[in-house]
Structures are given as C-alpha cells and as structure tokens.
Design a protein around this motif. Sequence first.
Motif, PDB file in Angstrom:
ATOM      1  N   PHE A 184       0.843  -1.219   0.000  1.00 37.53           N
ATOM      2  CA  PHE A 184       0.000   0.000   0.000  1.00 37.53           C
ATOM      3  C   PHE A 184       0.875   1.266   0.000  1.00 37.53           C
ATOM      4  O   PHE A 184       0.724   2.149   0.833  1.00 37.53           O
ATOM      5  N   ALA A 185       1.801   1.287  -0.932  1.00 43.78           N
ATOM      6  CA  ALA A 185       2.627   2.480  -1.100  1.00 43.78           C
ATOM      7  C   ALA A 185       1.999   3.368  -2.184  1.00 43.78           C
ATOM      8  O   ALA A 185       1.579   2.882  -3.235  1.00 43.78           O
ATOM      9  N   GLY A 186       1.929   4.678  -1.920  1.00 41.36           N
ATOM     10  CA  GLY A 186       1.376   5.614  -2.902  1.00 41.36           C
ATOM     11  C   GLY A 186      -0.107   5.381  -3.147  1.00 41.36           C
ATOM     12  O   GLY A 186      -0.534   5.164  -4.298  1.00 41.36           O
ATOM     13  N   ILE A 187      -0.933   5.516  -2.099  1.00 42.40           N
ATOM     14  CA  ILE A 187      -2.367   5.278  -2.238  1.00 42.40           C
ATOM     15  C   ILE A 187      -3.137   6.585  -1.984  1.00 42.40           C
ATOM     16  O   ILE A 187      -2.663   7.506  -1.315  1.00 42.40           O
ATOM     17  N   TRP A 188      -4.327   6.652  -2.558  1.00 41.02           N
ATOM     18  CA  TRP A 188      -5.253   7.764  -2.310  1.00 41.02           C
ATOM     19  C   TRP A 188      -6.381   7.259  -1.440  1.00 41.02           C
ATOM     20  O   TRP A 188      -6.947   6.206  -1.695  1.00 41.02           O
ATOM     21  N   VAL A 189      -6.702   8.007  -0.421  1.00 38.88           N
ATOM     22  CA  VAL A 189      -7.767   7.626   0.502  1.00 38.88           C
ATOM     23  C   VAL A 189      -8.682   8.840   0.684  1.00 38.88           C
ATOM     24  O   VAL A 189      -8.209   9.973   0.818  1.00 38.88           O
ATOM     25  N   THR A 190      -9.972   8.544   0.698  1.00 35.85           N
ATOM     26  CA  THR A 190     -10.930   9.622   0.957  1.00 35.85           C
ATOM     27  C   THR A 190     -11.687   9.326   2.236  1.00 35.85           C
ATOM     28  O   THR A 190     -11.986   8.174   2.538  1.00 35.85           O
ATOM     29  N   GLY A 191     -11.968  10.347   2.996  1.00 33.51           N
ATOM     30  CA  GLY A 191     -12.697  10.183   4.247  1.00 33.51           C
ATOM     31  C   GLY A 191     -12.888  11.528   4.927  1.00 33.51           C
ATOM     32  O   GLY A 191     -12.396  12.573   4.483  1.00 33.51           O
ATOM     33  N   GLU A 192     -13.599  11.476   6.036  1.00 30.25           N
ATOM     34  CA  GLU A 192     -13.877  12.705   6.802  1.00 30.25           C
ATOM     35  C   GLU A 192     -12.871  12.836   7.932  1.00 30.25           C
ATOM     36  O   GLU A 192     -12.613  11.875   8.661  1.00 30.25           O
TER      37      GLU A 192
END
Length: 425
Positions: free
Chosen positions: A27-35
Amino acid sequence: MATIPLPKIYTISDLTAEIRATLEDSFAGIWVTGEMSNFHQHSSGHMYFSLKDETSQIRAVMFRTANRQLKFQPKDGLALLVYGELSVYERRGEYQIVAEYMEPKGLGALQLAFEQLKERLQAEGLFDDARKRPIPMLPRRIGVITSPTGAAVRDILHVLRRRFAGVDVLIYPVAVQGDQAAPEIVEALGELNRRGGLDVVIVARGGGSIEDLQAFNEEMVARAIAASRIPVISAVGHEIDYTIADFVADLRAPTPSAAAELVIARQDELMQRIDDLGSRMAGIMRSRLHGLGVRIGGLDRHLRLLNPIERIRVQRRCLSDRWQNLTALADRRLTAFHSRLQTTAGKLDALSPLAILHRGYSICLRLPGHEIVKDGSAVKPGDLVEVRLHRGRLRCHVREVQAESCHEPSRGGPALSGSTGLTTG
C-alpha cells in the motif's frame, strides 16, 4: 517416520516489522478519501488525525515537512482526499496513513484556504469600511506595485497619461506569481511606506487562475495592506476575480485600467468642474454680499436712529415741522381773527356813539363823574362839564340851563336826542 517441522515463533517486534514491510510494500502511494476527525497539531508541527467513513476509521499523520505546503487549515468535519502510504506504528502495533498531500474533497485547497482566511480576517475587522482610508481626489504622486513586464503596468500608465498628463508615477517592480510574489509585495509595501512621499498605492496584476492570483490571497499580503499608512487600491485580475487583497484594500478596482480611472479624475473634467465651482462661488458671493449690504444698510439706519445726536436731529426736524404747522395754523387763525375783528370793528364803529361826532354832534359829560348829560335838569349853573367833539374836548362851566321840547331843534345848533339845551360860558 516423518519429521514434523517446528512452527516459526515470532516475537512481537518481528511480527510487527514483517507486517509493516508487507503493508508498506502493498500500500505504497495510495489515495484515501474520508472525513477528518480528532484533528490535533502538536507543538512540533506534526498533524495527527483520523479519517473515517460510515463504518470504519483509520489513523493518519502528516509530518511538519509535508504540511508546510498546505494552502488551507485542516479541521474536523472536512471531507478530504489524502495521498500517502500505509505504515505501522510499531510501538503500538497500529497501522496508519502517513499523508504526503491532502486537499478538500469537492473544493480545491486554494479555494478553501481563501474562504477560511476571508472568514478569519473579516472576524478581526480588517474588511470594515470604518477603517478604510479615503482615496485623495487629486494625488500628486502615485505608487504602483506590479510586474514591470506585465500588461497591467502598461495599461495603468496609458490611462494615467490620457487622463492627467504629467502626474508622477513610481513603479515598484515585484513578482506577481509564484512563491516569491507574496514576500516581495509585502516588502514593496513596507519600503514605500518607509520612503513616504506617495499619496496612494496601486497593487496590480492581470487576470489568471486562482493559482496565478494566490499571492494576493496570502495572509501576509493582506496584513501588509491593512498596516499601510498610504491608501491602497487593489487591482488584481479581471472584474469577476476577487482576492483577499480586494477586501482589505481601501478601494477595490475590477481591473488595473479601472484602477487608473479611479485614482485620478480627468484633467479636463477637473478644469470644467473648477470653472463651474468658480461660477457658483461667484454667484453665491454676490448674493451673500448683496444680502450683507442690505443688512448693513438696515443696521446703519438702526444705529443712526439709536444715536443720540441723530435722535436729536430727527426730533429737531419733527419739532421744526410741527412749528411750521403750528405757525401756519396760527397765521390762518390770526388772519381769520383779524378778518372777524375788522368786521366786528366795522360793526362797532357803525354802532358807536362816537361815530356820530363825525357828523357834527357832541357829547356833554358832567364832571367829575363823566356822566353823560341827557337832560338839562341834570346840571345846574356853575357845574363843570366836558363837551366831547369829533376832534378835541371842551371844559365849560354851566351859566344857564334852558328847558326845551325834545321835538324842537336847539337854537344853538344840533343837539342829541333827549338832551336839554345848555348855555355854557
């Protein structure tokens, strides 16, 4: 008989390290969305927070070296898009995201930073009209902070030459885009305030994207404009573009050319206005002078009336008029009286017994009492009598008294009616 291999036994540290290596590789260089929630910024500058959705959450950290580049202020409740890598915090055995970049989801970081800074400065009162200074109507010297090679400076100079030839303009060259733009603008404002001699400063640049205009949305630029002792006109971008500098400046111009239009009036318009004001002033002065002349005349007359000498003069004229009226009235009355007197005198003369003397008659008076002798019996011989003639008087002694009829004329001449003839000697 088969040999059963012994199981691999991990220490906690070994297992955690292996898990960390596996996660970081996978999980290197990942985009995550959240609050964002549980946000906290440590005194070291590192940011700690959690990202969550409807059912799960994950811890996250953004170290100081990375969060220095943020254009907005993170806070709980923001929907974020975060880029980084998954890592394990070995001391606690917890995995977390090490964020290298993040931006608000659905709203650009620069736009969010703009809204946050606008809200904060407005709460401080930096946008209040009460603190803004008026722009001089006819500045003698104008400072312009802008790029020396951009279209903005050419537009400003062209408009100023057209509107008011000969106005003094000081150009302070700065970068208007990029990381050095904001510090250079702040330094320019400080230097122009220290130097003095300017009546107004225009901070200008042409249009562009929000990234291009970012220098004019920086807090340091906003505070430098607010601290300026010289009135500041903000002329950034096109008419639809708004920056933090526009809200803090004393006057916002929609374009650099409009700033040049606003900073000084047209020379011919000023001359016409001066002529109009001169005509109006002359008319007002004539009207005022006329009114003051009338008032002074009234006061002068009033003072003359209050002056004792003038009052005596007025009373003297009044007395003279009354004396003339009284004299005329007396003359008229004397004339009338004289006329009446003459008439009465005429009548008296006609009725007077003395008037008969003129016709040859005489009057006999007994002395010493001067009684009129009407009858001879009133005297006796030897009495003294006075005979009054028309001219002169006679004093006589009675020698003889003769009685005669009142209807017979006296032999000695005419006698008064009813008298007794006398012989005198």
